[in-house]
Design a protein around this motif. Structure first.
Motif, PDB file in Angstrom:
ATOM      1  N   GLY A  85      -3.597  52.934  38.962  1.00  0.00           N
ATOM      2  CA  GLY A  85      -2.190  52.738  38.490  1.00  0.00           C
ATOM      3  C   GLY A  85      -2.123  50.980  38.956  1.00  0.00           C
ATOM      4  O   GLY A  85      -1.000  50.169  38.335  1.00  0.00           O
ATOM      5  N   HIS A  88      -2.458  48.669  36.429  1.00  0.00           N
ATOM      6  CA  HIS A  88      -2.149  48.614  34.449  1.00  0.00           C
ATOM      7  C   HIS A  88      -1.170  47.584  34.451  1.00  0.00           C
ATOM      8  O   HIS A  88      -1.421  47.365  33.126  1.00  0.00           O
ATOM      9  CB  HIS A  88      -1.365  50.032  34.913  1.00  0.00           C
ATOM     10  CG  HIS A  88      -1.476  51.268  34.404  1.00  0.00           C
ATOM     11  ND1 HIS A  88      -1.918  52.804  34.775  1.00  0.00           N
ATOM     12  CD2 HIS A  88      -3.649  51.732  35.134  1.00  0.00           C
ATOM     13  CE1 HIS A  88      -3.021  53.532  34.357  1.00  0.00           C
ATOM     14  NE2 HIS A  88      -3.637  52.994  34.924  1.00  0.00           N
ATOM     15  N   CYS A 104      -2.815  53.076  27.249  1.00  0.00           N
ATOM     16  CA  CYS A 104      -3.372  53.047  28.835  1.00  0.00           C
ATOM     17  C   CYS A 104      -3.090  54.205  29.516  1.00  0.00           C
ATOM     18  O   CYS A 104      -2.040  55.045  29.609  1.00  0.00           O
ATOM     19  CB  CYS A 104      -1.998  52.044  29.810  1.00  0.00           C
ATOM     20  SG  CYS A 104      -1.437  51.524  31.048  1.00  0.00           S
ATOM     21  N   LYS A 106      -2.335  57.685  31.998  1.00  0.00           N
ATOM     22  CA  LYS A 106      -0.973  57.364  32.898  1.00  0.00           C
ATOM     23  C   LYS A 106      -1.163  57.833  34.245  1.00  0.00           C
ATOM     24  O   LYS A 106      -1.981  57.685  34.656  1.00  0.00           O
ATOM     25  CB  LYS A 106      -0.748  58.982  32.712  1.00  0.00           C
ATOM     26  CG  LYS A 106      -1.049  60.128  32.698  1.00  0.00           C
ATOM     27  CD  LYS A 106      -1.777  61.166  33.960  1.00  0.00           C
ATOM     28  CE  LYS A 106      -1.545  61.216  34.794  1.00  0.00           C
ATOM     29  NZ  LYS A 106      -2.491  61.587  36.107  1.00  0.00           N
ATOM     30  N   ALA A 109       2.258  52.817  35.489  1.00  0.00           N
ATOM     31  CA  ALA A 109       2.586  51.819  36.627  1.00  0.00           C
ATOM     32  C   ALA A 109       2.396  52.428  38.003  1.00  0.00           C
ATOM     33  O   ALA A 109       2.928  54.294  38.081  1.00  0.00           O
ATOM     34  CB  ALA A 109       3.481  50.926  36.475  1.00  0.00           C
ATOM     35  N   ASN A 110       2.755  51.633  38.861  1.00  0.00           N
ATOM     36  CA  ASN A 110       3.185  51.943  40.251  1.00  0.00           C
ATOM     37  C   ASN A 110       4.288  52.191  40.764  1.00  0.00           C
ATOM     38  O   ASN A 110       5.060  52.542  41.366  1.00  0.00           O
ATOM     39  CB  ASN A 110       2.317  51.365  41.071  1.00  0.00           C
ATOM     40  CG  ASN A 110       0.501  51.786  41.124  1.00  0.00           C
ATOM     41  OD1 ASN A 110       0.770  52.634  39.912  1.00  0.00           O
ATOM     42  ND2 ASN A 110      -0.422  51.736  41.749  1.00  0.00           N
ATOM     43  N   CYS A 134       0.437  55.682  25.775  1.00  0.00           N
ATOM     44  CA  CYS A 134       0.150  55.430  27.457  1.00  0.00           C
ATOM     45  C   CYS A 134       0.157  57.698  27.276  1.00  0.00           C
ATOM     46  O   CYS A 134      -0.205  58.456  26.402  1.00  0.00           O
ATOM     47  CB  CYS A 134       1.453  55.696  28.597  1.00  0.00           C
ATOM     48  SG  CYS A 134       0.930  56.665  30.069  1.00  0.00           S
ATOM     49  N   SER A 187      -2.389  53.287  43.920  1.00  0.00           N
ATOM     50  CA  SER A 187      -2.004  55.232  42.940  1.00  0.00           C
ATOM     51  C   SER A 187      -0.776  55.164  42.913  1.00  0.00           C
ATOM     52  O   SER A 187      -0.248  55.806  41.868  1.00  0.00           O
ATOM     53  CB  SER A 187      -2.637  56.744  43.750  1.00  0.00           C
ATOM     54  OG  SER A 187      -1.890  56.377  44.962  1.00  0.00           O
ATOM     55  N   ASP A 194      -0.484  61.652  40.180  1.00  0.00           N
ATOM     56  CA  ASP A 194      -1.212  62.162  39.381  1.00  0.00           C
ATOM     57  C   ASP A 194      -1.385  63.187  38.394  1.00  0.00           C
ATOM     58  O   ASP A 194      -1.740  63.769  37.505  1.00  0.00           O
ATOM     59  CB  ASP A 194      -2.353  62.258  40.593  1.00  0.00           C
ATOM     60  CG  ASP A 194      -3.974  62.447  40.581  1.00  0.00           C
ATOM     61  OD1 ASP A 194      -4.244  62.667  39.406  1.00  0.00           O
ATOM     62  OD2 ASP A 194      -4.297  62.917  41.194  1.00  0.00           O
ATOM     63  N   GLN A 379       8.511  56.933  34.362  1.00  0.00           N
ATOM     64  CA  GLN A 379       7.956  56.813  36.174  1.00  0.00           C
ATOM     65  C   GLN A 379       9.562  56.835  36.966  1.00  0.00           C
ATOM     66  O   GLN A 379       9.447  57.084  38.065  1.00  0.00           O
ATOM     67  CB  GLN A 379       7.643  55.478  35.492  1.00  0.00           C
ATOM     68  CG  GLN A 379       7.235  54.527  36.777  1.00  0.00           C
ATOM     69  CD  GLN A 379       6.151  54.337  36.579  1.00  0.00           C
ATOM     70  OE1 GLN A 379       5.021  54.831  35.905  1.00  0.00           O
ATOM     71  NE2 GLN A 379       5.645  54.737  38.110  1.00  0.00           N
TER      72      GLN A 379
END
Length: 398
Positions: A85, A88, A104, A106, A109-110, A134, A187, A194, A379
């Protein structure tokens, strides 16, 4: 008959998700009539030997050792991001600005800030006919897609409860190695991002409602693990002398949630939900479970029995119970392109369906789903969960 134009794919990353995506791109045109023909043009990875081996194994035409080279190539139409992540945002934004479509993995992003920048880039690119999606692949499970269809048709009535679990056990051994998935800088989070992200997306997608507030608890059961691969040399030593490093993510996350309400909810202010994500549930290998209870009925799903959907219809009377639908009929989502009735699908098929839906959206010049904006909403929920857990489970409103 006119041959479909090619959609030339460049993939970044070639491990677990890279294998699943490679299979999907190869398989999609063999079972679905597609308006564009995906071509496995190039795969990128930092390890020259590793990426060459992956290209030969998975059927990619060429290799690059820098993802930037994929974006610079004129013979690439779409960038498929299968990396941790923390990479990304940079890859996706660069690809979109270069006029490449983007798929992209999943979570998007972070951080919320990264996801917002990615969403802004995606919105700007869409105005130029460049699209992004995504990879919340569980949306493409036929049984869950059927549940979505039932909810949209009003079969469950007013939704009251959402109950979601994602249970795995692959980290239960305290001596399992410390991989990038246990490093927050790579991550973003642990079980929460996750696997919990999948549950959040599926619940919001099926109900058609966003989560508006959470109260959360997170726990790390094993705080140090043996170092693996290129992490060796960065940590301390355990009692047995093995070099170990710190686990900086959650092992388990639990939270309650409130979903947004509608005027039809009456005095209630939207459905309530309870979620659990853990990689420490011994005996559970990939139990992605979702249950919805409404005023007219219920549906229940478990990915470990992915070809069935359990349905309860209150109109059947008090002596009835849940009945199992084997989701393999031609009229069910996606299944008509595969095997005869009763012949089940597997994990890999959801990635094929994902590729099929993305190809159709690009060919039809329309935004695919889930969009980066949808992923940004997930997110925001992930961030709210971490904030609540850090504040002793206090309610956090999005």
């Amino acid at each position: 008959m006119t041959e479909p134009k090619p959609l030339r794919v460049g993939m970044v990353g070639y491990a677990f998700m890279g294998a699943a995506h490679s299979h999907a791109w190869r398989t999609a045109p063999r079972f679905f009539d597609l308006p564009l023909a995906p071509e496995l043009a190039a795969v990128a990875g930092r390890n020259p030997e590793g990426v060459r081996a992956a290209a030969a194994k998975y059927g990619w035409d060429s290799v690059e050792t820098d993802w930037r080279a994929l974006i610079e190539r004129d013979d690439i139409d779409l960038i498929d991001i299968c990396t941790p992540g923390n990479t990304h945002a940079e890859i996706a934004i660069a690809a979109l600005e270069a006029g490449k479509h983007v798929l992209c993995e999943k979570p998007l992003a972070n951080s919320v800030a990264e996801a917002e920048r990615m969403t802004a880039a995606a919105d700007a690119a869409a105005g130029r006919g460049v699209y992004s999606m995504c990879g919340f692949s569980y949306r493409r499970t036929p049984a869950l897609a059927l549940a979505k269809r039932m909810v949209a048709a009003g079969r469950l009535g007013q939704i009251r409860h959402v109950r979601a679990q994602y249970l795995q056990d692959w980290l239960s051994d305290a001596d399992a190695p410390l991989t990038w998935r246990l490093d927050k800088t790579k991550s973003g989070s642990g079980a929460l991002g996750d696997i919990g992200a999948h549950s959040i997306d599926a619940a919001q997608w099926i109900t058609g409602r966003n989560i508006t507030g959470v109260s959360a608890l997170m726990e790390t059961f094993v705080t140090e693990r043996p170092l693996a691969g290129d992490l060796v040399g960065l940590g301390g030593h355990g009692a047995a002398g093995a070099e170990r490093g710190p686990v900086t993510v959650d092992d388990a996350a639990l939270f309650t949630a409130r979903f947004e309400g509608t005027p039809d909810d009456g005095p209630a202010s939207g459905p309530i939900g309870i979620f659990e994500a853990t990689r420490f549930a011994l005996g559970r290998k990939n139990a992605m479970r979702l249950e919805l209870n409404g005023t007219l009925g219920s549906v229940a799903f478990d990915f470990e029995d992915m070809n069935t959907l359990s349905v309860y219809d209150a109109a059947d009377g008090p002596d009835s119970g849940f009945r199992k639908i084997l989701v393999t009929e031609p009229e069910h989502p996606y299944t008509g392109n595969w095997w005869p009735t009763g012949h089940g699908l597997g994990y890999e098929h959801v990635f094929t369906h994902q590729a099929v839906d993305l190809i159709h959206a690009i060919a039809e010049n329309r935004p695919p789903s889930p969009s980066f904006a949808d992923a940004l909403q997930v997110q925001k929920v992930l961030a709210a969960i971490e904030t609540s857990a850090g504040n002793n489970s206090h309610w956090h409103t999005l």
